[in-house]
Design an enzyme around this catalytic site. Structure first.
Site, short mmCIF file in Angstrom:
data_model
loop_
_atom_site.label_atom_id
_atom_site.label_comp_id
_atom_site.label_asym_id
_atom_site.label_seq_id
_atom_site.Cartn_x
_atom_site.Cartn_y
_atom_site.Cartn_z
N ASP A 35 -16.24 -4.83 -3.19
CA ASP A 35 -15.32 -3.88 -3.80
C ASP A 35 -13.97 -4.56 -4.01
O ASP A 35 -13.29 -4.91 -3.05
CB ASP A 35 -15.15 -2.64 -2.92
CG ASP A 35 -14.27 -1.60 -3.59
OD1 ASP A 35 -14.77 -0.92 -4.51
OD2 ASP A 35 -13.09 -1.47 -3.19
N TYR A 47 -5.13 -5.86 -5.99
CA TYR A 47 -5.24 -6.53 -4.69
C TYR A 47 -4.78 -7.98 -4.76
O TYR A 47 -4.58 -8.63 -3.73
CB TYR A 47 -6.67 -6.48 -4.15
CG TYR A 47 -7.23 -5.09 -3.93
CD1 TYR A 47 -6.42 -3.96 -3.92
CD2 TYR A 47 -8.61 -4.92 -3.73
CE1 TYR A 47 -6.95 -2.69 -3.73
CE2 TYR A 47 -9.15 -3.65 -3.54
CZ TYR A 47 -8.33 -2.55 -3.54
OH TYR A 47 -8.86 -1.30 -3.36
N LYS A 53 -11.29 -2.41 -10.40
CA LYS A 53 -10.57 -1.19 -10.75
C LYS A 53 -9.44 -1.49 -11.74
O LYS A 53 -8.77 -2.54 -11.64
CB LYS A 53 -9.99 -0.53 -9.50
CG LYS A 53 -11.04 -0.27 -8.41
CD LYS A 53 -10.42 0.32 -7.16
CE LYS A 53 -11.40 0.28 -6.01
NZ LYS A 53 -11.52 -1.07 -5.42
N HIS A 82 -8.20 3.39 -10.96
CA HIS A 82 -7.81 3.29 -9.55
C HIS A 82 -7.24 4.60 -9.00
O HIS A 82 -7.43 4.92 -7.83
CB HIS A 82 -6.79 2.15 -9.38
CG HIS A 82 -6.87 1.50 -8.05
ND1 HIS A 82 -6.78 0.13 -7.87
CD2 HIS A 82 -7.05 2.00 -6.81
CE1 HIS A 82 -6.88 -0.16 -6.59
NE2 HIS A 82 -7.04 0.95 -5.92
#
Length: 557
Positions: A44, A49, A78, A111
């Site tokens: 994931d 990130y 995302k 997201h």
């Protein structure tokens, strides 16, 4: 326990995936390599990130080793919020694919439900200015979704879905003309935030429910941590079940999620823990374990989305007021210790129910126990331990009469209740109970001060009085140039009570708080006191025993 679940497209998604939020560069590559080596086949990821490049390198190296083929690895990413403009969606996905060194992702999610302007800063760079935070707008989101659908058409994403959607937002979204329906709703979910209503709604719509932060996100940024937050990995119930099954607390939490037919995304960069987490498939929880874990629900959200709140918006409003109260099924000394963390915890009613008792309104007569002060004291002892552990600052009771309070206070208890929260308004002033509480230094707290006009229809009598429409209240509101609600709230405050007013209307919330500015005079107070007629709107009928009257339940007070 299922190792894979099927999406609406027919694709299979592994039920344990490696979460990568907060996995730092220099660590995430090793974590992904370790995960793939021990058997993970689900990663994931997300552009925000800032680690997809290193993940892509580790994944490429693993595939080059011939241990698995690309179609055996399920990869999620995302769309970040500043790429929600329909013209930006394709480019954002292509950037992710380039970083991950892939031709497609198996699942691409929005997201959050709301976007941000293109020039909005990353949350990691500091607070997002209020004038750049956007409200939920289903029409704009549908425009973003149409661009997401094109990713499926072009083969860049095999499935698309959403993240952090509530029942309300999903309902509004699904009412539109969509070519591709969401495959997944990825949300925070763990033993303290089980989201059962949302999970069932997703299931009814063919949307897979996927859980992030299943371990409680203990390494979330410091600014997101409330020192009073409970810690799932240290919960006494979790520890007891882990000892029973000779496994780790994290494995209990992950196994519980999988038992619920949930895809779960534990995050770790610790190589041993990564392997331990994957071993959760071997932990077989029994029915009693599941019931104990279900009883831990307390609506505790660790990821509150403060960075997206609009001016004056509360966390509850952002999440569409999707709140629950601690229920009577948790009034049991061995379960209550983990119920929740807050400034104050109250036993919701004087009597408890079995852990498997159905919701109010459906409770069979043989599951309705009577008042038993000895049993309640056992619960109270467990409540006292919450104070000892620092999980709550104060403890109290709710819906207690003078008789029940008297019996409780005669018992050997260390901590005296700080509050008794009861129904109280102009038609049920409870003066005797209020005076008793004052004598015992227990704060008298009034719920339903406006008469609980929006309570369930089954609780509404056809000819009952309505405080907000009472002629005397209306006359006083006109006299003081205020709203009727402000008269009712001001009276209760001037009467020396704490008052709990419910509203989801933003203007009314502000208006109600303005009751502090309404000063009733002595004549007003005397007129209101004459309205007391002992009328209850919330009469506890769901707890009445066979043959028991309302007067008996409320001890003829």
């Amino acid at each position: 326990m299922a190792r894979v679940l099927k999406l609406r497209s027919g694709a299979l998604i592994p039920t344990i995936g490696l979460g990568t939020w907060k996995s730092a560069p220099g660590e995430v590559g090793a974590a992904v390599a370790r995960a793939l080596d021990v058997g993970y086949r689900h990663l994931d990821c997300a552009h925000i990130y800032a680690n997809e490049g290193e993940i892509g390198n580790a994944l490429t190296a693993f595939l080059a080793g011939g241990k698995a083929s690309r179609d055996e690895i399920f990869v999620t990413s995302k769309l970040w919020l500043n790429s929600f403009h329909p013209d930006d969606v394709m480019g954002a996905c292509q950037t992710t694919l380039k970083n991950l060194r892939l031709d497609y992702v198996d699942l691409y999610l929005t997201h959050w439900p709301v976007g941000l302007p293109r020039d909005a800063p990353s949350p990691a760079a500091g607070p997002i200015p209020m004038d750049q935070r956007l409200p939920w707008d289903v029409s704009k989101f549908v425009d973003t979704w149409k661009a997401m659908e094109k990713l499926v058409e072009r083969g860049l994403a095999r499935n698309i879905g959403v993240s952090n959607f509530t029942v309300k937002k999903l309902t509004e979204f699904l009412a539109h003309d969509l070519t591709v329906l969401p495959a997944v709703n990825q949300v925070e979910s763990h033993v303290y935030l089980q989201q059962t209503k949302l999970k069932e709604f997703c299931k009814s719509k063919g949307i897979l429910f996927q859980a992030y932060s299943p371990l409680g996100s203990p390494d979330r940024p410091a600014k997101l941590i409330d020192p009073n937050d409970p810690v799932p990995l240290k919960d006494p119930i979790i520890l007891k079940i882990a000892e029973k099954h000779k496994c780790k607390p994290a494995q209990v939490l992950i196994s519980w999620a999988i038992h619920r037919q949930t895809v779960v995304l534990p995050k770790s960069v610790n190589l041993d823990r990564i392997a331990e987490n994957f071993g959760s498939y071997d932990v077989k929880l029994d029915e009693d374990d599941m019931k104990q874990l279900e009883a831990l629900e307390c609506n505790c959200r660790f990821i509150k989305a403060q960075f997206l709140l609009l001016e004056g918006q509360t966390v509850d409003e952002f999440w569409d007021n999707d709140i629950i109260n601690i229920n009577n099924g948790q009034i049991h000394p061995t379960e209550h210790g983990s119920a929740f963390t807050n400034n104050q915890s109250r036993a919701h009613w004087p009597i408890g129910l079995a852990l498997d008792a159905p919701p109010a309104g459906q409770i069979p007569m043989d599951q309705r126990p009577g008042w038993d002060v000895k049993r309640f004291v056992q619960t109270w002892k467990a409540m006292e331990s919450l104070v000892d552990k620092g999980l709550v600052r104060s403890i109290g009771v709710s819906n207690f009469t003078v008789k029940k309070l008297t019996e409780l206070l005669e018992e050997d208890i260390r901590i005296i209740p700080s509050v008794n929260q009861v129904e109280s308004h102009i038609y049920l002033q409870q003066s005797k109970l209020k005076s008793f509480c004052k004598d015992k230094e227990i704060v008298f707290q009034a719920y339903s001060p406006l008469g609980s006009a929006d309570r369930p229809a089954a609780m509404v009598a056809p000819n009952e009085p309505i405080p907000l429409k009472d002629p005397i209240v209306l006359r006083m509101a006109e006299k003081h140039k205020c709203s009727p609600a402000q008269v009712l709230i001001s009276w209760r405050i001037q009467n020396g009570s704490a008052v709990v007013v419910k509203s989801v209307g933003r203007d009314r919330i502000v208006e109600n708080f303005g009751s502090f500015g309404v000063k009733l005079d002595e004549d007003d107070v005397k007129e209101i006191e004459r309205l007391d007629c002992g009328f209850r709107f919330v009469n506890g009928q769901f707890l009445l025993r066979e043959g028991q009257t309302f007067d008996e339940f409320w001890d003829h007070e």
